[in-house]
Structures are given as C-alpha cells and as structure tokens.
Design an enzyme around this catalytic site. Structure first.
Site, PDB file in Angstrom:
ATOM      1  N   GLU A   7      -2.097   2.356  -3.395  1.00 26.17           N
ATOM      2  CA  GLU A   7      -0.783   2.289  -3.448  1.00 26.17           C
ATOM      3  C   GLU A   7      -0.110   1.868  -4.951  1.00 26.17           C
ATOM      4  OE1 GLU A   7      -2.143   2.221   0.852  1.00 26.17           O
ATOM      5  OE2 GLU A   7      -2.745   0.918  -1.117  1.00 26.17           O
ATOM      6  N   HIS A  65      -0.717  -5.442   9.772  1.00 22.39           N
ATOM      7  CA  HIS A  65      -0.181  -4.020   9.844  1.00 22.39           C
ATOM      8  C   HIS A  65       1.139  -4.204  10.869  1.00 22.39           C
ATOM      9  CE1 HIS A  65      -4.500  -3.601   9.099  1.00 22.39           C
ATOM     10  NE2 HIS A  65      -4.371  -2.465   8.785  1.00 22.39           N
TER      11      HIS A  65
END
Length: 376
Positions: free
Chosen positions: A106, A175
C-alpha cells in the site's frame, strides 16, 4: 509477508457469507449552509434495482470512458476483477494501462498514485480494506491532503482513495476498524460514506471529478445489497454533490443522523419505534462526512427537538461526537433533551460472532436508546 496478507481474497469472500425562525449558521470546516428541501429525492421512480457493487462498477466504467486521465489501481483490481468484484470487466474493456494490478504494498502503490495525481492524472486508488491503508497514511495525509495548501493553491491533487471501511463479518480486530473520524479530521480531505446504490454511484463519480483528494468509505456488507435506483441516477451524467445530506425518512418526534450501513439499521429502528411507541423518527443519511450538512441536521432538530447520532465507529472523538457538538453549538435552544449517540463499543472487534454483534449497534440498540431519550 504474513500469511494473513496472502490470504486476503479468500478471507474477504468468506466474510461475505454472513450479511446481515430562520437562522444563519457560521461556516464550519468548509461547510457553507445551503437551502434544504423538506425531502430530497428525484423526479421519477424506478422499479429497477442495483447492488452497491454494480453501482460502483458502473460509476468507474463511466468515468474511465469519459476521461482518459482516469485510471484504477490496487491489489487484484484487474485480472481478479477486484476482491469484491467492484472492478469486474474493467480490465477487458479498458486494458492494463487503465486498470492496474499492484503488488501487496500500500505504501508503494498509494505513493505512486499520489505522484500520478500531482503530475496531472486522475487515479482511483483502491484499498482492499481501509485497515491496510494505514500502511500508506503518510502518502494520503502528508502528500495527498496537504500539497494543495502547501503549494499556495498551485498544485492540486485529484485522487480518489476508495475501498471497504468499518466492520465486516468474522474478520476480527485488524480488519474491522472504522476510519471515518480519522480522515474526517484531516484538512484537505473530503470524506464520503455511501449507503445505497444511488449514493455509491453519485458520490464516487463526484469524487473522481473533484480536483482535490476524496476518501470514499464503502462498507463490505453493503456490496451485495440491492437498492432501487431512479431513472436520473442511471444516466452517465449523474453525480451527487458533497455536503448535502438526504432525508431517507421524514419524521417529527426524533432526529436520527447516521451514515453508511447504519442508515439501513436506523430505518428499521424507526419503523419499530413507530409500531411500538407511536414515535415518528426522521432519519438523515449524511452521505458526506466532510463537508457535513450542518444545516440539514439543525433544521431537523428544530422540528423534532430531539437528536440521536448513530454510527459504528468508536465513541471517543467519533463522528457521533462531532454531530452532537455541532448540534449543541448551533441548535442548543431547539433541543428538549440532551442528545445521545449510539456507537460501536470501545474495544477491538472480537472474532467470536456473538461478541462481534455486541460490539456494534444493532436495531434493538437504536430502538432502546431512542425510547430512553424520549421517555416512552
């Protein structure tokens, strides 16, 4: 590279199995008050329904077709058609220069996207989940959000950061975090959170066309949910303006201000409040977090005299806290009782299903808080 990162697509697919008098307000956080109709809607009705996933896909396809500077990049957005199939078919239609698979890094591909935006392109940077965007927080905030201001307005950064945000199902603490309040607190970022398919299409198209960085916070549990879409929204020139909330359900006894998946829960709670207590609740779908439609909130509170904010994020320093602060600051004289907020619990999200359910607002949670607030 950890095994959990290698198994992201599988975990995401498995997680989808469990679904479930006139007043003037000062400018605040770039919010300029605008006139508000009683109910925002569109001229025509349509029986045709679209899932949020399909609405996002259509928005991406239309903007890729319209502007050759637009491109999509992220993990598995091309050959795999996206972890959630939001980008299904886009590689075949627009080719590998416009729909780009990236490595699992990322920090790298987000930095590349910001650089491309500074060079004049219009990237759409997809995060498989915004939890993983923490790896790129410096690029998003210090580069993407601040460059326009630091350059004295010379250098814009037209980029969209999008992907699922907040809790899903069965994916535990790392998450499931809701980053709405995080990004909403950063100058230079616009932040939107769609609920319906119409929200998703209109807000994403507006984000891609915006000359500044926009964070589009979707919800994984909404991707497969179908909503009716007006004929206007099915046109390729349909966009929704930022800073304009929508009254999903008009009412006179209680104002419920909410966002994302909690809109649906709040609407169901409002029906139960009407059935069980005769309470007529007004439900406001924020759509845009920053800028926020402060006038819509205050006008509703002026009518109902009672306010509840509903969100799935943490209570401390959250979106609900901001809504209550704004209501007290600009609408204190209209409130007949202290405003309340219904939020997620201040705990890392548990993996166990029953504990997970206890960690986030449920419909009966909203109903019970409303009944207590109104003393019914």
């Amino acid at each position: 590279m950890s095994a959990s990162r290698l198994l992201r697509p599988t975990s995401r697919l498995l997680s989808q199995v469990r679904s479930s008098p006139k007043f003037v307000i000062p400018v605040f956080n770039n919010v300029t008050p605008l006139s508000l109709p009683k109910i925002r809607g569109y001229a025509s009705e349509s029986k045709q329904t679209f899932t949020v996933r399909d609405a996002l896909n259509e928005a991406l396809a239309e903007e890729l077709e319209l502007d050759d500077k637009v491109f999509l990049l992220g993990e598995e957005v091309a050959q795999y058609n996206g972890a959630y199939k939001v980008s299904k078919g886009l590689l075949d239609r627009f080719g590998p220069k416009r729909v780009i698979d990236t490595p699992i890094t990322e920090s790298g591909f987000c930095g590349l996207a910001v650089g491309a935006a500074l060079a004049g392109l219009h990237p759409v940077c997809e995060f498989m989940t915004f939890n993983f965007a923490m790896q790129a927080i410096d690029q998003i905030i210090n580069s993407g959000a601040k460059t326009h201001y630091m350059s004295g307005g010379i250098q814009p950064c037209p980029i969209v950061f999008r992907g699922p945000n907040g809790f899903a199902a069965g994916v535990a603490a790392q998450h499931s975090q809701d980053f709405t309040a995080w990004y909403g607190s950063i100058p230079g970022l616009k932040v939107v959170a769609p609920w319906s398919a119409e929200d998703a299409k209109g807000l994403l198209k507006a984000a891609i066309r915006d000359p500044n960085p926009v964070v589009v916070l979707e919800n994984e549990l909404l991707y497969g949910q179908a909503f009716p879409m007006s004929a206007e929204a099915q046109k390729n020139d349909f966009v929704l303006p930022f800073g304009k909330a929508k009254i999903e359900r008009p009412g006179k006894d209680l104002t419920i201000v909410t966002l994302s998946r909690c809109v649906g829960q709040s609407l169901e709670a409002a029906e139960q409040l009407k059935k069980n207590y005769g309470v007529d609740a007004e439900v406001i779908n924020l759509r845009s977090i920053k800028p926020m439609d402060v006038e819509a909130i205050i006008k509703s509170v002026k009518k109902t005299g009672a306010l509840m904010a509903v969100e799935s994020g943490y209570p401390a320093f959250g979106v609900g806290a901001e809504i209550l602060a704004l209501a007290v600051e600009f609408g204190f004289d209209y409130l007949q009782a202290p405003p309340v907020r219904v939020t997620g619990a201040e705990v890392p999200t548990p993996y166990a299903q029953k504990l997970e359910e206890m960690s986030f607002p449920q419909i009966d949670t909203i109903v019970n808080y409303a009944a207590k607030l109104l003393r019914v």
